[in-house]
Design an enzyme around this catalytic site. Sequence first.
Site, PDB file in Angstrom:
ATOM      1  N   ASN A  11     -59.053  12.838 -31.210  1.00  0.00           N
ATOM      2  CA  ASN A  11     -58.801  14.144 -31.831  1.00  0.00           C
ATOM      3  C   ASN A  11     -59.742  14.287 -33.021  1.00  0.00           C
ATOM      4  OD1 ASN A  11     -57.782  16.451 -33.004  1.00  0.00           O
ATOM      5  ND2 ASN A  11     -55.843  15.534 -33.635  1.00  0.00           N
ATOM      6  N   LYS A  13     -60.174  16.844 -34.829  1.00  0.00           N
ATOM      7  CA  LYS A  13     -59.604  17.724 -35.852  1.00  0.00           C
ATOM      8  C   LYS A  13     -60.669  18.735 -36.315  1.00  0.00           C
ATOM      9  CE  LYS A  13     -56.308  14.133 -36.960  1.00  0.00           C
ATOM     10  NZ  LYS A  13     -55.441  13.500 -37.976  1.00  0.00           N
ATOM     11  N   HIS A  95     -49.136  18.513 -32.552  1.00  0.00           N
ATOM     12  CA  HIS A  95     -49.635  17.504 -33.491  1.00  0.00           C
ATOM     13  C   HIS A  95     -48.938  17.676 -34.839  1.00  0.00           C
ATOM     14  CE1 HIS A  95     -52.327  15.308 -36.154  1.00  0.00           C
ATOM     15  NE2 HIS A  95     -52.744  14.667 -35.081  1.00  0.00           N
ATOM     16  N   GLU A  97     -49.900  17.828 -37.715  1.00  0.00           N
ATOM     17  CA  GLU A  97     -50.511  18.805 -38.630  1.00  0.00           C
ATOM     18  C   GLU A  97     -50.110  20.229 -38.240  1.00  0.00           C
ATOM     19  OE1 GLU A  97     -53.965  15.553 -39.272  1.00  0.00           O
ATOM     20  OE2 GLU A  97     -54.423  17.290 -38.043  1.00  0.00           O
ATOM     21  N   GLU A 165     -46.658   9.688 -32.862  1.00  0.00           N
ATOM     22  CA  GLU A 165     -47.486   9.589 -34.055  1.00  0.00           C
ATOM     23  C   GLU A 165     -46.608   9.602 -35.298  1.00  0.00           C
ATOM     24  OE1 GLU A 165     -51.685  11.359 -33.256  1.00  0.00           O
ATOM     25  OE2 GLU A 165     -50.307  12.960 -33.724  1.00  0.00           O
ATOM     26  N   GLY A 171     -53.862   9.042 -41.069  1.00  0.00           N
ATOM     27  CA  GLY A 171     -54.831   9.285 -42.127  1.00  0.00           C
ATOM     28  C   GLY A 171     -54.496   8.616 -43.436  1.00  0.00           C
ATOM     29  N   SER A 211     -53.559   5.950 -37.473  1.00  0.00           N
ATOM     30  CA  SER A 211     -54.537   5.019 -38.052  1.00  0.00           C
ATOM     31  C   SER A 211     -54.892   3.874 -37.111  1.00  0.00           C
ATOM     32  CB  SER A 211     -54.039   4.488 -39.406  1.00  0.00           C
ATOM     33  OG  SER A 211     -53.878   5.556 -40.325  1.00  0.00           O
TER      34      SER A 211
END
Length: 248
Positions: A11, A13, A95, A97, A165, A171, A211
């Site tokens: 991904n 992003k 996701h 985010e 996730e 991150g 990560s």
Amino acid sequence: MSGRKFFVGGNWKMNGNKDEIKKIVDGLNSATLNDNTDIVVSPPACYLEYTKGLLSPKISTAGQNCYKAAKGAFTGDLSPQMLIDVGADWVIIGHSERRNVFGEGDELIAEKTAFALESAVGVIACIGEKLEEREAGKTEEVVFQQTKAIAAKVTNWDKVVLAYEPVWAIGTGKTATPQQAQDVHAQLRKWLRENVSESVANSLRIIYGGSVTGGNCKELAQSPDIDGFLVGGASLKPEFVEIINARG
């Protein structure tokens, strides 16, 4: 091993331009990649067709998001039909985010998942808990609730990959230990067995995102219920090849 084919998604992003993407793709195309792994990269939408045109046919592309309609007055959004038109086989939906930055709820994510599947796009459906939820002992409650919403709308799981996730490990440089990740994957598979079906529980690929790096991917890949990875930052780097090849 489970018989489930290993799956690694990258991904990207909101990263990359044409020059950077060409360098990443040249690196992937020239690398020796495990033929027993499904490989997908997800560039920003405006670069999907460009990326697809450069990639080796053994690597597929995915949209990072799409809406629950084929067309219409939805400024700034994309439909699964548009993704297909530029060569994408997959889309990432839900996701963390999208959930936590853009406020997408379980119901919308489930509706988008169902519509993408009806439109013949494979879905990488994402679930995961935040740090405060994990610390409150609510990991299973949260991921089961997110999965339940998706399961209520999906009738055929053949083109679904479930990505666990943990939000606290995206991150941040923190990673769930292989045992922590395996435990959640095993509980998800148990939930699917009890609430969907034995065959879906056995065949659905549950991949881990949070990560993942060249340094930890091999150990994670040995876990019996971890069927691959959804990789963020490391998918922009040469170590992505190591992650693709994590399961020898």
